[in-house]
Each structure stands twice: as structure tokens, then as C-alpha cells.
Design a protein around this motif. Sequence first.
Motif, mmCIF file in Angstrom:
data_model
loop_
_atom_site.group_PDB
_atom_site.id
_atom_site.type_symbol
_atom_site.label_atom_id
_atom_site.label_comp_id
_atom_site.label_asym_id
_atom_site.label_seq_id
_atom_site.Cartn_x
_atom_site.Cartn_y
_atom_site.Cartn_z
ATOM 1 N N UNK A 222 48.951 39.872 -7.862
ATOM 2 C CA UNK A 222 49.324 39.012 -6.736
ATOM 3 C C UNK A 222 49.062 39.740 -5.422
ATOM 4 N N UNK A 223 49.463 41.004 -5.348
ATOM 5 C CA UNK A 223 49.242 41.779 -4.124
ATOM 6 C C UNK A 223 47.753 41.940 -3.849
ATOM 7 N N UNK A 224 46.974 42.143 -4.892
ATOM 8 C CA UNK A 224 45.523 42.283 -4.721
ATOM 9 C C UNK A 224 44.920 40.998 -4.160
ATOM 10 N N UNK A 225 45.330 39.842 -4.708
ATOM 11 C CA UNK A 225 44.817 38.550 -4.234
ATOM 12 C C UNK A 225 45.226 38.322 -2.787
ATOM 13 N N UNK A 226 46.483 38.599 -2.447
ATOM 14 C CA UNK A 226 46.950 38.400 -1.073
ATOM 15 C C UNK A 226 46.187 39.289 -0.101
ATOM 16 N N UNK A 227 45.981 40.560 -0.466
ATOM 17 C CA UNK A 227 45.270 41.491 0.418
ATOM 18 C C UNK A 227 43.849 41.000 0.694
ATOM 19 N N UNK A 228 43.166 40.563 -0.357
ATOM 20 C CA UNK A 228 41.786 40.096 -0.198
ATOM 21 C C UNK A 228 41.725 38.823 0.643
ATOM 22 N N UNK A 229 42.658 37.882 0.374
ATOM 23 C CA UNK A 229 42.619 36.604 1.092
ATOM 24 C C UNK A 229 43.021 36.758 2.551
#
Length: 315
Positions: A222-229
Motif C-alpha cells: 500500500x505504501x509503495x502504491x501511494x508513494x508512486x501515485x
Amino acid sequence: MVRLPYLTRLTALFSLGLLFAVGHLRDFFRGILDAIAGKSSSPKGYAPICLGFEDFYRRRVYLRIQDCFGRPIASAPDAWFDVVERRSDDSNKTLERTTKTSRCLNLGSYNYLGFAAADEYCTPRVIQSLKKYSASTCSSRVDGGNTKLHTELEELVARFVGKPAAIVFGMGYATNSAIIPFLIGKGGLIVSDSLNHISIVNGARGSGATVQVFQHNNPAHLEQVLREQIAGGQPRKNRPWKKIIVIIEGIYSMEGVVCSLPEIVAVCKKYKVYTYLDEAHSIGAVGKTGRGVCELLGVNPADVDIMMGTFTKSF
């Protein structure tokens, strides 16, 4: 998650595969015999009525066990009821009712409050409520269908879960599918757990917002997706997102898994995004006083922006 033993998996798959193999063999030889006899399943010039996997599944799989479903009953659908026994002379293609009944425990009915049969506690109070308030307001709440009971119920729900306010909908499915498009729209981002309920999926699709999925119950992903988005922004425009909502469930209904709420809330607070928690299967069922996963996992309800629940499960 509970892991099935490999032997159980293999025997189940073998049994299903054997059932399909025998079914296809029977269809193959039936086709040969029909061709020899000059029979046709449909008149010349017309497409066959029954064709494809659904027809095969119904004839060769479902018919064998169809007596398990649609059981007729001969009493009120109370906690215990009488199930009519059936018999078949044509390999379950048709089922004929008999005069025999079996007394069965009812585990498949929304009869939690006992309204399906006479109850010494519930029935008099139901009659009293019907006389005072009628069976329905016959209108949506905004058009004059609001009563003081709605207001009292919403205040009670808000106090129970520890929120400043609540709103009650007439259907749990419609709550997700209707409220999510109201909360977010184009230019917004929804980050949804991969195993979220279909009502959440439909609500996200109907919102017009961009939808990204993170691995089930995985705060790190989830943190990875948020950081990228957040770094990339809106597609093609690269502008910052107008709003970002992370949507999760308290207990995932098909898996029975409790969400990693403390870790997910920590990630959402770190990136300053909203949290939407669906507690349809956890509210009233877990926690010392039944207040859901926030109470169970020691999370302050104020750290969860929106909490959704339903009265059709534990309550």
C-alpha cells in the motif's frame, strides 16, 4: 489464512475432474448414438437451445446435487422448521415432493430477531411499532420519509462507534456503491484492497476516480502504491490528486481475515490520505464490546475517516 491440506485439495480437484471427464464421455457417446439414430437436438435451421459450458454444468454436475438447494418447507421459517423430503426416479432431473418432512435447524435465513415466527418478546413489540409508525414511510427520507426514529438511530450508531455523526441507508450494498461516488470523483484516486467486496468495486467504478489496487492486507505494498501515485500525479496531466482514499474492510467476508488496521492507518497518516473502513462483517462481531476492529486492534476511531457497517449481520 487457513491453509487446506494438500491431500484435501488434490482429492477435491480429482473428484471434480473425474466428474467432468465422465460427463464429457457421456456427451460424446450420446452424440454418436444420436447420429446413428438420426436424432437431432434441435430442428433443422435452428440454433440449439442448450449449448456450452453452462448447459454441460447443469446437466452433468448440478443435477446430481440439486436436491441440496431450493428445499421446500412446511412450517414457518423459525429457528427450527420442517423441510419437505423429495424423491426422483430419473437421476435428479425432476424432483417429486413426498409427504415426509424432516425437522431441521435453520442456519440459512436472516431471522436474527425472530420475526419470521411468533415470539413472545418480539411479536407484541413489532405489532406496537407497526400501529404507531406503519410498515414504511413510503418515501425517501429527503422527500418526507424521515422520522425521529431515523435521527435517534443515527445518534445511537455514532455514539456506539465513537464518531461525531452517522447516516443510515436502507441497504448495505447501496451504501458503498452510492456513497463512494459522492465522496470522490474525477481527479481523485482510490486505492483499494485487492479482495474488497463487489459493492466497493462498483462504487469505485461509478465514482469516475482513478482506481489502483494494492495486495490484499499488505501495508508495505500500500505504501509503495501511494508513494508512486503521489509522485506521478494524475495520468497525462501530472497534477496533484484532488483527493486520495484508501478503502479496506475490517474482516474480509470470503477469507475471514482481519485487516492490518494499525499498520494501514499509520501509512495513511504518513501520506495524509483518507481511510474508508468497511466493517460490514466486523462491527458487532469483534472487540470487547462489539465495536469492531478499531476496538479489537486498539485503533482510535478518530484515525479512521469513514466507517461503514450494516445491521444485517451481527446486529
